[in-house]
Write an enzyme that holds these catalytic residues in place. Structure first.
Site: not given
Ligand code: FAD
Length: 563
Positions: A109, A126, A131, A358, A397, A536, A541
């Site tokens: 990496d 990420c 993210c 990107r 990816g 609820h 819902e």
């Protein structure tokens, strides 16, 4: 141990190979035939025979055994069973899964600094510039909103109007978290015995990768299988001043100074999300966009998100593109842009952020050395079940052609691939019905087909659209605008009204959609949904209460909260 566990992948026998019948055949070990290619390997086989018990104890890949034409081959010619280029979401998931299946794995990496000079640690987009920091900044913006609402619920606060964000503190908190995740990943790789190299990789040939470290040292690594998981980086337009003065999502989460008045160029999800949190943090934000915002997502829902952002003060300039950026004497940035009629406009900003898409980092891999083909316009990789045109080279990816660019997609595909390569699995990645969320101030979560796509694929007559606006209970006291809280279901009119898509604009959209994504995987139908009892009072819902179809022409606005 089953023989199947030892299969890395079928491959042609090594030239000059000699088939060898293993004298240590046993019930528990089916590796009854081993071929050795060279004398060196033969020597190795002798020791292998001597250590046969050990071989049985160590289930697979010690040494790696490869099945070809019904026989197993001992293969000592590669250092690794799996070499992964890219230590982001997909690469790391595949690495961890593969070592768990006893494969010998290495990960390379390397982060090339952004034009501003920003760089970061292990973990990929990420964790470092995607993210995670994005969600934290989104959360900071939501908290700012909550402070203002809290007063209406009786919280005694200093005048909420005086409450301001401290960018330095926010940035530090976000970066501290990111660094802690970098650390955890490194420790995890070490513990799991994945070899990690901080080096920029490129192909020498289909089984050899050269990793170049920061100091320029070269490491030559060989592997039976190579996985490309290099992801992408933000693109910059070819206009004067873009590289010198512009930033991107690679820089914003660690920006040393407060962004101030910001111009965002591009209205994809990254542009919208950055605009959303910066606006929520109190900065003046403008978006310039050339094309339709978020093409591919349901346009009715996207428009609600945009309207909400405009209402909160984000400025949108449509059908325009930047022409140049110059730095003024006071350090601020003068931006020229051209509108659809060719007219030039100007304004001054503290920050210009490019979010125009990107670029995948595949050219840098020197794919031609391995015979790897790229899609010419995008540089992406076309793969069948993640296998590229070179049989021992795989990809997962963001680099994959026509696949969603999302972390869980990369992670899931990486894990499944490792299981197919080193386990008994035959399970392949299903890229349909992938849920996602736009973390705009009012979030938009969706899974499955948009209204437009469903109509295009099945024809208008075959599609039923259910829709409803709703009022989240928590919006009443602070009198928040409910006009754009909306749910929508795209279903077939036949096939028991099978649900093809679900769309939700409102608070916590990601949390809401995640469960429904599982339901769609299980074949959710409108009757099943209608027979589901809601919780609820929640916003999720609303999907169980929905009954108005677009075709009916009835008003989808809410009548009351509890009917
Ligand atoms: P990456 O995670 O990008 O990892 C690739 C790694 O490989 C990087 O570390 C890179 O530096 C390294 N590398 C590249 N070339 C080489 C080389 N030659 N040698 C060695 N290393 C190399 N997804 C979501 O699901 N949810 C979100 O909310 C979300 N938000 C996002 C927000 C932003 C601002 C951005 C930019 C992305 C977001 N994403 C989100 C997308 C997500 O981050 C990506 O889909 C995901 O990280 C892709 O994983 P990957 O493994 O393909 O690549």
């Amino acid at each position: 141990m089953s023989s199947e566990k030892r299969i890395a992948q079928p491959e042609a026998p090594i030239p000059g190979a000699v088939r060898y019948d293993c004298p240590h055949m046993s019930q528990s070990c089916n590796c009854n035939r081993i071929i050795m290619a060279t004398l060196t390997m033969f020597t190795r086989l002798v020791s292998l025979q001597g250590a046969h018990t050990r071989l049985l104890e160590l289930p697979c890949n010690d040494p790696p055994l490869v099945k070809y034409d019904g026989f197993f081959y001992a293969d000592q010619s590669y250092t690794y069973d799996l070499l992964i280029i890219g230590g982001g979401s997909g690469g790391l998931a595949a690495a961890k899964e593969a070592v768990g299946l006893n494969a010998k794995v290495a990960v390379l990496d390397y982060v090339t600094p952004s034009p501003l000079g920003t760089t970061w640690g292990l973990g990929g987009t990420c964790v470092n510039v995607g993210c995670i920091p994005k969600k934290l900044m989104h959360q900071a913006a939501l908290l700012g909103e909550a402070i203002h609402e809290a007063a209406t619920f009786g919280w005694q606060l200093p005048d909420p109007k005086t409450v301001k964000i401290n960018w330095e503190l926010l940035k530090t908190a976000v970066q501290n978290h990111v660094k802690s995740v970098n650390w955890v990943i490194r420790v995890e790789l070490r513990t799991k015995k994945v070899e990690y190299f901080n080096a920029l990789g490129h192909f020498k040939d289909a089984h050899t990768v050269i990793g170049v470290t920061k100091k320029g040292e070269e490491k030559i690594l060989t592997a039976r299988n190579i996985l490309i998981a290099v992801g992408g980086r933000p693109r910059y337009p070819d206009i004067p001043g873009a590289l010198e003065y512009g930033i991107s999502s690679d820089d914003i989460f660690s920006l040393e100074r407060a962004p101030g008045k910001t111009l965002i160029i591009g209205a994809g999800y990254i542009g919208l999300e950055c605009a959303g949190f910066l606006n929520g943090l109190g900065y003046d934000v403008t978006i310039i966009t050339r094309t339709i915002v978020l093409r591919g997502l349901d346009q009715q829902m996207v428009n609600l998100v945009i309207e909400e952002m405009e209402q909160r003060g984000v400025h949108f300039i449509y059908q325009a593109k930047p022409k140049k950026i110059t730095k003024q004497e006071d350090g601020r940035l003068l931006v020229d842009w051209v509108d659809k009629d060719g007219e030039i406009h100007q304004d001054v900003y503290d920050t210009v952020l490019f979010a125009i898409g990107r670029r995948v980092l595949t050219e840098e891999l020197k794919p031609e050395n391995a015979g790897l083909k790229l899609v010419s316009e995008t540089g992406k990789i076309e793969a069948i079940n993640e296998q590229t045109n070179v049989p021992n080279i795989y990809a997962v990816g963001d680099v994959l052609h026509k696949r969603p660019q999302l972390t869980p997609v990369a992670v899931h595909a990486g894990k499944l691939l490792a299981r197919r390569l080193f386990g008994n699995s035959t399970e392949t990645m299903d890229y349909t019905n992938i849920p996602t969320t736009l973390f705009s101030p009012l979030e938009y979560g969706c899974v499955g087909l948009s209204e437009e796509t469903a109509i295009m694929v099945h024809g208008e007559e075959q599609i039923e659209i259910y829709h409803a606006y709703y009022k989240p209970t928590e919006f009443f006291v602070p009198q928040k605008d409910v006009d754009r809280c909306c749910v929508k279901i795209v279903a077939l009119r036949y096939d028991d009204q099978r649900v093809l898509g679900m769309h939700f604009v409102g608070p916590n959209a990601g949390e809401v959609i995640q469960g429904f994504a599982a339901a769609i995987k299980c074949g959710l139908t409108i009757p099943k949904l209608k027979s589901t009892v809601g919780i609820h009072p929640t916003v999720a819902e609303e999907f169980t209460r929905i009954f108005i179809t677009k075709r009916s022409g009835l008003d989808p606005k809410p009548q009351s909260c509890c009917s």
